[in-house]
Structures are given as C-alpha cells and as structure tokens.
Write an enzyme that holds these catalytic residues in place. Structure first.
Site, PDB file in Angstrom:
ATOM      1  N   GLU A 102      89.854  49.598  46.370  1.00 41.65           N
ATOM      2  CA  GLU A 102      89.730  48.878  45.100  1.00 41.65           C
ATOM      3  C   GLU A 102      89.280  49.822  44.006  1.00 41.65           C
ATOM      4  O   GLU A 102      88.627  50.829  44.273  1.00 41.65           O
ATOM      5  CB  GLU A 102      88.686  47.758  45.225  1.00 41.65           C
ATOM      6  CG  GLU A 102      89.265  46.395  45.493  1.00 41.65           C
ATOM      7  CD  GLU A 102      89.940  45.754  44.292  1.00 41.65           C
ATOM      8  OE1 GLU A 102      90.389  46.469  43.365  1.00 41.65           O
ATOM      9  OE2 GLU A 102      90.051  44.526  44.290  1.00 41.65           O
ATOM     10  N   ASP A 103      89.595  49.472  42.753  1.00 40.28           N
ATOM     11  CA  ASP A 103      89.112  50.258  41.628  1.00 40.28           C
ATOM     12  C   ASP A 103      87.659  49.924  41.323  1.00 40.28           C
ATOM     13  O   ASP A 103      86.849  50.805  41.073  1.00 40.28           O
ATOM     14  CB  ASP A 103      89.985  50.064  40.386  1.00 40.28           C
ATOM     15  CG  ASP A 103      90.145  48.601  39.977  1.00 40.28           C
ATOM     16  OD1 ASP A 103      89.750  47.695  40.733  1.00 40.28           O
ATOM     17  OD2 ASP A 103      90.706  48.365  38.884  1.00 40.28           O
ATOM     18  N   ASP A 106      82.682  44.044  41.356  1.00 41.24           N
ATOM     19  CA  ASP A 106      81.529  43.524  40.605  1.00 41.24           C
ATOM     20  C   ASP A 106      80.957  42.310  41.333  1.00 41.24           C
ATOM     21  O   ASP A 106      79.978  42.430  42.027  1.00 41.24           O
ATOM     22  CB  ASP A 106      81.833  43.296  39.120  1.00 41.24           C
ATOM     23  CG  ASP A 106      83.147  42.618  38.850  1.00 41.24           C
ATOM     24  OD1 ASP A 106      83.591  41.781  39.648  1.00 41.24           O
ATOM     25  OD2 ASP A 106      83.742  42.916  37.804  1.00 41.24           O
ATOM     26  N   PHE A 155      81.431  46.991  30.261  1.00 42.90           N
ATOM     27  CA  PHE A 155      82.892  46.917  30.255  1.00 42.90           C
ATOM     28  C   PHE A 155      83.446  48.324  30.131  1.00 42.90           C
ATOM     29  O   PHE A 155      83.060  49.074  29.229  1.00 42.90           O
ATOM     30  CB  PHE A 155      83.384  46.032  29.103  1.00 42.90           C
ATOM     31  CG  PHE A 155      84.866  45.804  29.166  1.00 42.90           C
ATOM     32  CD1 PHE A 155      85.419  44.973  30.117  1.00 42.90           C
ATOM     33  CD2 PHE A 155      85.705  46.458  28.277  1.00 42.90           C
ATOM     34  CE1 PHE A 155      86.797  44.780  30.186  1.00 42.90           C
ATOM     35  CE2 PHE A 155      87.081  46.268  28.333  1.00 42.90           C
ATOM     36  CZ  PHE A 155      87.617  45.433  29.292  1.00 42.90           C
ATOM     37  N   ARG A 168      94.871  52.373  31.168  1.00 44.08           N
ATOM     38  CA  ARG A 168      94.888  52.813  32.573  1.00 44.08           C
ATOM     39  C   ARG A 168      95.193  54.310  32.688  1.00 44.08           C
ATOM     40  O   ARG A 168      94.786  54.956  33.635  1.00 44.08           O
ATOM     41  CB  ARG A 168      95.953  52.042  33.369  1.00 44.08           C
ATOM     42  CG  ARG A 168      95.653  50.586  33.580  1.00 44.08           C
ATOM     43  CD  ARG A 168      96.670  49.967  34.545  1.00 44.08           C
ATOM     44  NE  ARG A 168      96.677  48.521  34.497  1.00 44.08           N
ATOM     45  CZ  ARG A 168      95.836  47.736  35.153  1.00 44.08           C
ATOM     46  NH1 ARG A 168      94.898  48.264  35.899  1.00 44.08           N
ATOM     47  NH2 ARG A 168      95.935  46.424  35.059  1.00 44.08           N
TER      48      ARG A 168
END
Length: 178
Positions: A102-103, A106, A155, A168
């Site tokens: 996964e990137d 959270d 963020f 990206r």
C-alpha cells in the site's frame, strides 16, 4: 525545500526522494530476510502504490511475483467508505505468502478489509507493507508488518499519492500548507 501548487492547494516538500528511497531499501532488506526461502506474491494496491511497488521490487532480491489489485468502494461517484470488492486477483493464493503493498495506511480499515477478503483464498500467510503510516489515525485492529515511514496526520501528495488524481508523478512527498 520547495513550494508547489497542485490544483487549488499549496504544498511544501516534506520528504525528499533520496530519503524515501533510503527507507524503501530498508523495508526491502527486511522483507528479503523474512521471506528468504519463500516466493512471495506482492499485491500492489492501485492507483497509489504503483511508484512505491516499482521501487520496492527493484530492491527485492529473493524470487517473487507481483500483481496489481484495485479496490472497489464507490457507488456512482461517491465513496461508500467500505470495500466491496478486490479486483484483479487472478492468481490462486492457496498456500502462497502474500504481501499487500500500500502507499499509505491511515485508519487501517481498507487494509483490514483486504486482509479479510484475501484470507478467504487460503494463503499460507498475509503480510502488510506500506510506504507511509499515520499511527494517530489507526482505527482498525491490525499491525503493519513493514512500514517505510511513520508520518503525522497531514494531507500529502507525490510519489504515487494524489490530490484529486494529480501530483502522483512528483518525486518527493509534499505536505499541504495551511
């Protein structure tokens, strides 16, 4: 430190590419050690994890395979917040050592649901690997086996992570400027 604009938000460099790659190498070294003698199947979650997965795979020295999956959690154009399907797994997972890539994790709810879904396919093991982890946001009862970096609840964009599908392609990770 550079300042950039993506759509209507301003971001500042928070993690330069060289630091990211150093942490990716460290995670890969741990996976190489832990998975020695096995042939893991890496399942990279699209779209965000594609850059991380590419750099990670270049550092994996043991025999392995990679596949890409997409998670369906939308009804029309609005996210339901619940994963309804894991799309793209054509491999038989029975007896396989699976590593979810996964990137970012959270709340952990997506990862938890993915682990539950993959467990139904009878793998020998399921490990979790994330470029980024926000421990203060975690709501699910899961452990992330391989974490490249822990970050605060801010963020971010870049290195595969997007803001409304843009950013990206940025080599560094940027944090939104309030």
């Amino acid at each position: 430190m550079s300042i950039i604009k993506v759509k209507d938000k301003t971001f500042r460099t928070s993690i330069p590419e060289a630091e990211i790659l150093k942490h990716v190498k460290e995670v890969a070294a741990r996976i190489n050690q832990d998975m020695a003698g096995k042939t893991p199947l890496f399942l990279a979650v699209l779209n965000g994890a594609f850059v991380f997965a590419a750099d990670l795979m270049r550092e994996i020295t043991i025999p392995c395979e990679i596949s890409f999956v997409k998670l369906a959690s939308y009804m029309g154009t609005v996210s339901t917040g619940k994963i309804t399907e894991v799309i793209g797994i054509n491999e038989d997972l029975t007896g396989r050592h699976v590593v979810i890539v996964e990137d970012i994790v959270d709340t952990g709810l997506t990862m938890q649901r993915m682990i539950e879904t993959l467990s139904l396919r009878h793998p020998a093991s399921i490990s979790t690997c994330s470029l980024l982890f926000k421990p203060d946001k975690l709501q699910a009862d899961i452990d992330i086996d391989y974490v490249a970096m822990k970050i605060p609840n801010e963020f971010i964009v870049g290195y595969g992570l997007d803001y409304d599908q843009q950013g990206r392609n940025l080599r560094d990770i940027f944090t939104v400027v309030e």
